[in-house]
Motif scaffolding. Structure first.
Motif, PDB file in Angstrom:
ATOM      1  N   PHE A 170       0.824  -1.207   0.000  1.00  0.00           N
ATOM      2  CA  PHE A 170       0.000   0.000   0.000  1.00  0.00           C
ATOM      3  C   PHE A 170       0.861   1.261   0.000  1.00  0.00           C
ATOM      4  CE2 PHE A 170      -1.939   3.302   2.815  1.00  0.00           C
ATOM      5  CZ  PHE A 170      -2.865   3.800   1.909  1.00  0.00           C
ATOM      6  N   PHE A 171       1.821   1.341   0.949  1.00  0.00           N
ATOM      7  CA  PHE A 171       2.534   2.624   0.994  1.00  0.00           C
ATOM      8  C   PHE A 171       3.568   2.768  -0.110  1.00  0.00           C
ATOM      9  CE2 PHE A 171       6.073   0.964   3.434  1.00  0.00           C
ATOM     10  CZ  PHE A 171       5.541   0.176   4.450  1.00  0.00           C
ATOM     11  N   TRP A 172       4.042   1.644  -0.695  1.00  0.00           N
ATOM     12  CA  TRP A 172       4.921   1.792  -1.860  1.00  0.00           C
ATOM     13  C   TRP A 172       4.120   2.146  -3.113  1.00  0.00           C
ATOM     14  CZ3 TRP A 172       9.344   3.436  -0.886  1.00  0.00           C
ATOM     15  CH2 TRP A 172      10.082   2.974   0.209  1.00  0.00           C
ATOM     16  N   GLN A 173       2.864   1.749  -3.161  1.00  0.00           N
ATOM     17  CA  GLN A 173       2.004   2.232  -4.261  1.00  0.00           C
ATOM     18  C   GLN A 173       1.788   3.744  -4.148  1.00  0.00           C
ATOM     19  OE1 GLN A 173      -1.550  -0.179  -3.937  1.00  0.00           O
ATOM     20  NE2 GLN A 173      -0.748  -1.789  -5.277  1.00  0.00           N
ATOM     21  N   VAL A 174       1.596   4.218  -2.921  1.00  0.00           N
ATOM     22  CA  VAL A 174       1.453   5.662  -2.727  1.00  0.00           C
ATOM     23  C   VAL A 174       2.744   6.362  -3.152  1.00  0.00           C
ATOM     24  CG1 VAL A 174       1.027   7.533  -1.076  1.00  0.00           C
ATOM     25  CG2 VAL A 174      -0.197   5.359  -0.827  1.00  0.00           C
ATOM     26  N   TRP A 175       3.889   5.787  -2.741  1.00  0.00           N
ATOM     27  CA  TRP A 175       5.193   6.367  -3.114  1.00  0.00           C
ATOM     28  C   TRP A 175       5.321   6.449  -4.642  1.00  0.00           C
ATOM     29  CZ3 TRP A 175       9.375   5.096  -6.082  1.00  0.00           C
ATOM     30  CH2 TRP A 175      10.516   5.892  -5.926  1.00  0.00           C
ATOM     31  N   ARG A 176       4.967   5.377  -5.326  1.00  0.00           N
ATOM     32  CA  ARG A 176       5.057   5.306  -6.786  1.00  0.00           C
ATOM     33  C   ARG A 176       4.177   6.391  -7.434  1.00  0.00           C
ATOM     34  NH1 ARG A 176       8.221   4.871 -10.448  1.00  0.00           N
ATOM     35  NH2 ARG A 176       9.284   3.244  -9.294  1.00  0.00           N
ATOM     36  N   GLN A 177       2.995   6.572  -6.861  1.00  0.00           N
ATOM     37  CA  GLN A 177       2.077   7.587  -7.379  1.00  0.00           C
ATOM     38  C   GLN A 177       2.673   8.991  -7.245  1.00  0.00           C
ATOM     39  OE1 GLN A 177      -0.433   7.398  -9.151  1.00  0.00           O
ATOM     40  NE2 GLN A 177      -1.473   9.365  -8.938  1.00  0.00           N
ATOM     41  N   ILE A 178       3.343   9.250  -6.125  1.00  0.00           N
ATOM     42  CA  ILE A 178       4.004  10.555  -5.941  1.00  0.00           C
ATOM     43  C   ILE A 178       5.125  10.698  -6.972  1.00  0.00           C
ATOM     44  CG2 ILE A 178       5.288  12.030  -4.331  1.00  0.00           C
ATOM     45  CD1 ILE A 178       3.948  10.330  -2.044  1.00  0.00           C
ATOM     46  N   GLN A 179       5.993   9.676  -7.040  1.00  0.00           N
ATOM     47  CA  GLN A 179       7.132   9.735  -7.957  1.00  0.00           C
ATOM     48  C   GLN A 179       6.681   9.905  -9.414  1.00  0.00           C
ATOM     49  OE1 GLN A 179      11.095   9.484  -7.842  1.00  0.00           O
ATOM     50  NE2 GLN A 179       9.929  10.692  -9.301  1.00  0.00           N
ATOM     51  N   ASP A 180       5.668   9.170  -9.809  1.00  0.00           N
ATOM     52  CA  ASP A 180       5.222   9.212 -11.205  1.00  0.00           C
ATOM     53  C   ASP A 180       4.688  10.582 -11.611  1.00  0.00           C
ATOM     54  OD1 ASP A 180       5.972   6.648 -11.693  1.00  0.00           O
ATOM     55  OD2 ASP A 180       3.949   5.787 -11.658  1.00  0.00           O
ATOM     56  N   ASN A 181       4.383  11.413 -10.638  1.00  0.00           N
ATOM     57  CA  ASN A 181       3.847  12.730 -10.967  1.00  0.00           C
ATOM     58  C   ASN A 181       4.771  13.870 -10.566  1.00  0.00           C
ATOM     59  OD1 ASN A 181       1.044  12.347 -12.171  1.00  0.00           O
ATOM     60  ND2 ASN A 181       1.056  10.916 -10.446  1.00  0.00           N
ATOM     61  N   MET A 182       6.061  13.539 -10.412  1.00  0.00           N
ATOM     62  CA  MET A 182       7.064  14.568 -10.120  1.00  0.00           C
ATOM     63  C   MET A 182       8.122  14.546 -11.212  1.00  0.00           C
ATOM     64  SD  MET A 182       5.985  16.016  -7.463  1.00  0.00           S
ATOM     65  CE  MET A 182       4.423  15.524  -6.707  1.00  0.00           C
ATOM     66  N   PRO A 183       8.644  15.694 -11.579  1.00  0.00           N
ATOM     67  CA  PRO A 183       9.618  15.753 -12.660  1.00  0.00           C
ATOM     68  C   PRO A 183      11.010  15.300 -12.252  1.00  0.00           C
ATOM     69  CG  PRO A 183       9.162  17.953 -11.824  1.00  0.00           C
ATOM     70  CD  PRO A 183       8.257  17.022 -11.079  1.00  0.00           C
ATOM     71  N   GLU A 184      11.261  15.105 -10.980  1.00  0.00           N
ATOM     72  CA  GLU A 184      12.613  14.717 -10.549  1.00  0.00           C
ATOM     73  C   GLU A 184      12.539  13.509  -9.623  1.00  0.00           C
ATOM     74  OE1 GLU A 184      12.483  18.586  -9.093  1.00  0.00           O
ATOM     75  OE2 GLU A 184      13.064  18.020  -7.049  1.00  0.00           O
ATOM     76  N   PRO A 185      13.657  12.773  -9.485  1.00  0.00           N
ATOM     77  CA  PRO A 185      13.654  11.605  -8.600  1.00  0.00           C
ATOM     78  C   PRO A 185      13.466  12.030  -7.149  1.00  0.00           C
ATOM     79  CG  PRO A 185      15.680  11.692  -9.922  1.00  0.00           C
ATOM     80  CD  PRO A 185      14.985  12.995 -10.104  1.00  0.00           C
ATOM     81  N   ILE A 186      12.633  11.314  -6.410  1.00  0.00           N
ATOM     82  CA  ILE A 186      12.452  11.612  -4.991  1.00  0.00           C
ATOM     83  C   ILE A 186      13.081  10.501  -4.157  1.00  0.00           C
ATOM     84  CG2 ILE A 186      10.319  12.882  -5.467  1.00  0.00           C
ATOM     85  CD1 ILE A 186       8.746  10.576  -4.302  1.00  0.00           C
ATOM     86  N   GLN A 187      13.348  10.791  -2.888  1.00  0.00           N
ATOM     87  CA  GLN A 187      14.010   9.804  -2.015  1.00  0.00           C
ATOM     88  C   GLN A 187      13.140   8.558  -1.880  1.00  0.00           C
ATOM     89  OE1 GLN A 187      12.775  12.869  -1.068  1.00  0.00           O
ATOM     90  NE2 GLN A 187      12.748  13.084   1.152  1.00  0.00           N
ATOM     91  N   LYS A 188      13.805   7.377  -1.876  1.00  0.00           N
ATOM     92  CA  LYS A 188      13.066   6.105  -1.810  1.00  0.00           C
ATOM     93  C   LYS A 188      12.733   5.749  -0.371  1.00  0.00           C
ATOM     94  CE  LYS A 188      13.178   3.098  -5.734  1.00  0.00           C
ATOM     95  NZ  LYS A 188      13.976   3.501  -6.899  1.00  0.00           N
ATOM     96  N   ASN A 189      12.090   6.672   0.309  1.00  0.00           N
ATOM     97  CA  ASN A 189      11.602   6.416   1.658  1.00  0.00           C
ATOM     98  C   ASN A 189      10.080   6.481   1.620  1.00  0.00           C
ATOM     99  OD1 ASN A 189      14.239   6.358   2.622  1.00  0.00           O
ATOM    100  ND2 ASN A 189      14.274   8.579   2.915  1.00  0.00           N
ATOM    101  N   PRO A 190       9.422   5.739   2.496  1.00  0.00           N
ATOM    102  CA  PRO A 190       7.954   5.731   2.454  1.00  0.00           C
ATOM    103  C   PRO A 190       7.379   7.124   2.708  1.00  0.00           C
ATOM    104  CG  PRO A 190       8.794   4.071   3.983  1.00  0.00           C
ATOM    105  CD  PRO A 190       9.954   4.900   3.568  1.00  0.00           C
ATOM    106  N   PRO A 191       6.193   7.381   2.165  1.00  0.00           N
ATOM    107  CA  PRO A 191       5.506   8.644   2.459  1.00  0.00           C
ATOM    108  C   PRO A 191       5.257   8.775   3.958  1.00  0.00           C
ATOM    109  CG  PRO A 191       4.439   7.482   0.645  1.00  0.00           C
ATOM    110  CD  PRO A 191       5.447   6.545   1.219  1.00  0.00           C
TER     111      PRO A 191
END
Ligand code: NCC
Length: 276
Positions: A170-191
Motif C-alpha cells: 500500500f505505501f509503496w504504491q502511494v510512493w510510486r504515485q508521488i514519484q510518477d507525478n514529479m519531474p525529478e527523482p524523490i528519495q526512496k523512503n515511504p511517504p
C-alpha cells in the motif's frame, strides 16, 4: 511526460493505490504461531464506510486554530502517532475514530505504547517502513522497529480493540504515485503517516477534509501542536518525501485556496465519490 489535472490525478490514485492490511491468512504470517492475532478481514471490510472524514495532521499550526468543533462534526476522525486531544479540544477536537501510528511509536520507551490510554480507544493502524521491493519474509525478519513483537504484546493486553497493520504494498504504491507525478527523482523512503492516512481515509469515506497538512497562514516552525519543539523539517520533510506529498495533495485539492490559507483545510473526494 504530461502534467495531469486534479481529476486525472484522483482517478490515477484510485486505479493504482489500493488500501491493504495484513490478515491472518496471508503468507508468510499465516504459518506463524501468532497469526490468529492478526485480523481475519482487511481494514476496509471491517471499518466504515463513512460519509465525511477528517484527517488531523499533527502540525504546530493547529495551535490556536480553533478547529475543534469543525473537526468533531465529521463522521470519522483520523489522528497520528502520539497526538493528544486532552487539553487541545478547542483546536483539534476530541473524537478519534482511527489512530495511525508508525512502528517507532510502538517501540520507543518514551511513548509508553503498551500502557498509555492515548492508544486504547478507536481503531489502531500501524506501519513499519519496509524497504522498497523487499518481500514480506525479508521484512518480517528485519523490520525497522520491532513492530510484530509489540503488536503481539499489545493484542494480548487489548484483545477487543481493532488493530491493523498496513501492507507495505500500500505505501509503496502511494510512493510510486508521488514519484510518477514529479519531474525529478524523490528519495526512496515511504511517504509520511500524514499522506498514508489521507489515502487511507479516501478509501473509507465519501469526502475527506485534511487539516494543516498544507500549512495555513498559521504556518510555524513549531513541529507539533502538542510539543514545544521547533524544526522546519517537520513541515517540509527530510526522511519522508513530504514536500512532494504536499505538492500532489495541493493538485488534487477540490477546495479553495482560501480554505487552505484560513482554515488549513484541503477537500478530497473519497474513492466512492469518483467517477473514473
Ligand atoms: O510528526 P508526526 O509524523 O507524528 O506527524 C504526523 C503527520 O503530520 C504531518 N505533519 C506533522 C508536523 C508538521 N509540522 N507538518 C506536518 O505536515 C506529516 O504528514 C506527519 O506524517 C510520521 O510520519 O509518522 C511522523 O512521525 C514522527 C515520530 O516518529 C512520531 O511523531 C513519534 O514521535 C517522525 N519524527 C521523527 O522520527 C523524529 C516524523 O518524521 C514523521
Amino acid at each position: 511526460r504530461r502534467v495531469l489535472s486534479g481529476p486525472e490525478l484522483l482517478c490515477q490514485l484510485y486505479q493504482k493505490v489500493a488500501l491493504s492490511t495484513l490478515t491472518a491468512d496471508l503468507p508468510p504470517f499465516s504459518s506463524l504461531p501468532w497469526a490468529s492475532q492478526l485480523p481475519p478481514k482487511p481494514l476496509a471490510s471491517d471499518v466504515g464506510p463513512f460519509k465525511s472524514c477528517a484527517v488531523v495532521s499533527s502540525a504546530g499550526s493547529l495551535r490556536d486554530a480553533g478547529l475543534g468543533k469543525e473537526i468533531d462534526s465529521h463522521d470519522a476522525v483520523l489522528r497520528f502517532n502520539s497526538a493528544p486531544t486532552d487539553g487541545y479540544e478547542k483546536d483539534v477536537g476530541s473524537k478519534t475514530t482511527i489512530r495511525l501510528i508508525n512502528s517507532q511509536v510502538m517501540a520507543s520507551d518514551d511513548h509508553h505504547f503498551l500502557s498509555s490510554s492515548l492508544y486504547s480507544s478507536g481503531v489502531l493502524v500501524a506501519w513499519d517502513p519496509a524497504p522498497y521491493s523487499a518481500n514480506l519474509t525479508q521484512w518480517l525478519n528485519r523490520t525497522d522497529y520491532p513492530i510484530f513483537s509489540q503488536y503481539q504484546r499489545y493484542r494480548r493486553l487489548h484483545p477487543q480493540q481493532p488493530f491493523f497493520i498496513l501492507h507495505p504494498r500500500f505505501f509503496w504504491q502511494v510512493w510510486r504515485q508521488i514519484q510518477d507525478n514529479m519531474p525529478e527523482p524523490i528519495q526512496k523512503n515511504p511517504p509520511s503517516s500524514g499522506m498514508l492516512g489521507t489515502v487511507l481515509m479516501m478509501s473509507l469515506c465519501d469526502v475527506v477534509h485534511v487539516y494543516e497538512f498544507l500549512p495555513s497562514r498559521r504556518n510555524t516552525a513549531l513541529c507539533h501542536y502538542y510539543q514545544q519543539f521547533h524544526d522546519d523539517a517537520c513541515t517540509l520533510g527530510a526522511y519522508h518525501p513530504l514536500l512532494y506529498e504536499k505538492n500532489l495533495v495541493k493538485r488534487m485539492n477540490q477546495g479553495s485556496d482560501d480554505d487552505i490559507f484560513n482554515r488549513g483545510r484541503v477537500t478530497l473526494p473519497g474513492y466512492s465519490s469518483l467517477n473514473c
